[in-house]
Motif scaffolding. Structure first.
Motif, PDB file in Angstrom:
ATOM      1  N   UNK A 121       0.825  -1.222   0.000  1.00 11.79           N
ATOM      2  CA  UNK A 121       0.000   0.000   0.000  1.00 11.79           C
ATOM      3  C   UNK A 121       0.853   1.263   0.000  1.00 11.79           C
ATOM      4  N   UNK A 122       1.898   1.251  -0.806  1.00 14.65           N
ATOM      5  CA  UNK A 122       2.816   2.376  -0.895  1.00 14.65           C
ATOM      6  C   UNK A 122       3.065   2.749  -2.357  1.00 14.65           C
ATOM      7  N   UNK A 123       3.270   4.044  -2.594  1.00  8.08           N
ATOM      8  CA  UNK A 123       3.723   4.478  -3.915  1.00  8.08           C
ATOM      9  C   UNK A 123       5.159   4.005  -4.120  1.00  8.08           C
ATOM     10  N   UNK A 124       5.492   3.705  -5.376  1.00  4.48           N
ATOM     11  CA  UNK A 124       6.887   3.387  -5.687  1.00  4.48           C
ATOM     12  C   UNK A 124       7.423   4.305  -6.782  1.00  4.48           C
ATOM     13  N   UNK A 125       6.765   5.438  -6.999  1.00  5.46           N
ATOM     14  CA  UNK A 125       7.233   6.496  -7.891  1.00  5.46           C
ATOM     15  C   UNK A 125       7.407   6.014  -9.338  1.00  5.46           C
ATOM     16  N   UNK A 126       6.611   5.030  -9.713  1.00  4.80           N
ATOM     17  CA  UNK A 126       6.670   4.493 -11.066  1.00  4.80           C
ATOM     18  C   UNK A 126       7.451   3.198 -11.176  1.00  4.80           C
ATOM     19  N   UNK A 127       8.239   2.885 -10.150  1.00  6.61           N
ATOM     20  CA  UNK A 127       9.060   1.673 -10.198  1.00  6.61           C
ATOM     21  C   UNK A 127       8.213   0.426 -10.393  1.00  6.61           C
ATOM     22  N   UNK A 128       7.058   0.371  -9.736  1.00  2.71           N
ATOM     23  CA  UNK A 128       6.161  -0.775  -9.868  1.00  2.71           C
ATOM     24  C   UNK A 128       4.815  -0.418 -10.494  1.00  2.71           C
ATOM     25  N   UNK A 129       4.404   0.835 -10.377  1.00  4.05           N
ATOM     26  CA  UNK A 129       3.112   1.234 -10.949  1.00  4.05           C
ATOM     27  C   UNK A 129       3.042   0.953 -12.451  1.00  4.05           C
ATOM     28  N   UNK A 130       4.175   1.000 -13.122  1.00  8.27           N
ATOM     29  CA  UNK A 130       4.173   0.791 -14.567  1.00  8.27           C
ATOM     30  C   UNK A 130       3.643  -0.594 -14.943  1.00  8.27           C
TER      31      UNK A 130
END
Length: 380
Positions: A196-205
């Motif tokens: 439940x954390x942002x990963x700054x695009x590292x995983x959201x992609x």
């Protein structure tokens, strides 16, 4: 004793900074007061607000109120009282809530809060992602032709929802592109990540990759990725890592974060945080030992998210639309990126305060820039 106290203060400040970066926020403070809401002589609804660079800016914006349950689209400036320090703007429509009863709200760039407000044919679809399915809007183009098999996938920014990316759909639709406006992990619509954390695009992609697969499974041959802020970071990562990167023919990036370390440090300075404290916070984000502070399942590799350092890894034609007064994500990074890769990167600057408000201030310039770029891409 003083040195120990200073170290403790630095650690606590860095820990607070690191958590604030990656912990999703579910609410925002309604910090823009309303002076009055009234009807003009012509019967139009109007709102009077404190005059600020944002409330005085030209264009169309969103005003959220009632703890996020109310929404209004705010239009042109019709009056300004320099003595009282107020500005009056048209209210183009109220989508939800009682604006007359509101006392304060939040200024944003959405302009549209619902897919149906675009007046374009659309349907709700579900995209399989990690931990479940993510809702998306699929817009059918209003024109056919060679572009019909080209899809545009639109990804919103950090702390927002997919409605924020609706601004890019009309121009894509007018050119015959099918549009997929997606949600992604931890945005409140898609399933959360394991941590439940942002990963700054590292995983959201990876959720963008799932959308790419959905598009290809439903007839897409070519893809253009529209990314807003964090969505821009996701689009760059997808173009670099996707199993279908050869299908991605272009990127349209709106105020993208190209160097997270510098952007976060700059934001920390702007809020009064000493740079040394911010730097310690960044180290926490990138260290396995920092997990107990940040709650991240895996540390962040900020170097892989630094597109200024990795500019040679870009292989996709890219259009960047960026405001010159963006203090959250300064335009200087986009300017540097364009200088490093003039063969692939086009930069269009906008005179607008705030972040990701380029379309709002000058939709004609925004859409004409996107149109020229999309028309320059290969048809097959």
């Amino acid at each position: 004793m003083g040195a120990v106290s200073a170290a403790a203060i630095t650690f606590l400040g860095a820990a607070y900074f690191a958590r604030r970066v990656v912990v999703p926020t579910t609410t925002r403070r309604e910090d823009l007061s309303i002076t009055q809401v009234f009807e003009g002589e012509d019967g139009s609804l109007r709102i009077e607000l404190p005059a600020t660079p944002l409330t005085r800016a030209p264009g169309r914006y969103s005003f959220w109120f009632g703890n996020g349950k109310g929404h209004a689209c705010i239009g042109a400036v019709v009056d300004e009282d320099t003595n009282d320090g107020t500005v009056t703007r048209l209210v183009e429509r109220v989508d939800a809530g009682d604006l007359h009863a509101a006392r304060a709200g939040i200024w944003s760039g959405y302009a549209f809060s619902k897919a149906e407000q675009l007046g374009l044919p659309f349907e709700e679809v579900k995209i399989k992602v990690d931990n479940g399915v993510a809702p998306a809007w699929k817009f059918v183009p209003t024109t056919g032709g060679p572009a019909a098999s080209t899809w545009a996938i639109h990804a919103h920014g950090m702390g927002g929802k997919r409605a924020g990316a609706l601004r890019g759909v009309p121009v894509a639709s007018s050119l015959g592109l099918t549009s997929l406006v997606v949600s992604f992990r931890n945005d409140g619509d898609a399933p959360p990540s394991n941590d439940s954390r942002y990963s700054l695009g590292q995983n959201e992609w990876l959720d963008l990759e799932a959308a790419i697969q959905f598009a290809l499974d439903h007839g897409a041959k070519r893809l253009v990725l529209f990314g807003w802020s964090l969505g821009g970071s996701m689009a760059l990562r997808a173009a670099n890592l996707s199993a279908h990167s050869d299908r991605i023919i272009g990127l349209v990036l709106v105020a993208p974060v190209l160097d997270w370390a510098e952007t976060l440090t700059s934001n920390g300075r702007a809020s009064g945080l000493p740079e040394a404290v911010a730097r310690v916070g960044l180290k926490m984000l990138g260290a396995k030992a920092g997990r107990w502070v940040t709650g991240l399942e895996q540390p962040l590799d900020l170097l892989t998210l630094d597109w200024l350092a990795r500019s040679r890894d870009l292989n996709t034609p890219t259009l960047i639309l960026h405001g010159i007064e963006d203090k959250s994500t300064p335009v200087t990074a986009s300017e540097r990126f364009a200088e490093l890769r003039p063969d692939l990167v086009q930069l269009v600057r906008f005179e607008v305060p705030g972040h990701s408000l380029e379309w709002n201030a000058d939709p004609d310039k925004w859409e004409s820039s996107v149109t020229r770029f999309l028309k320059s891409l290969p048809a097959d």
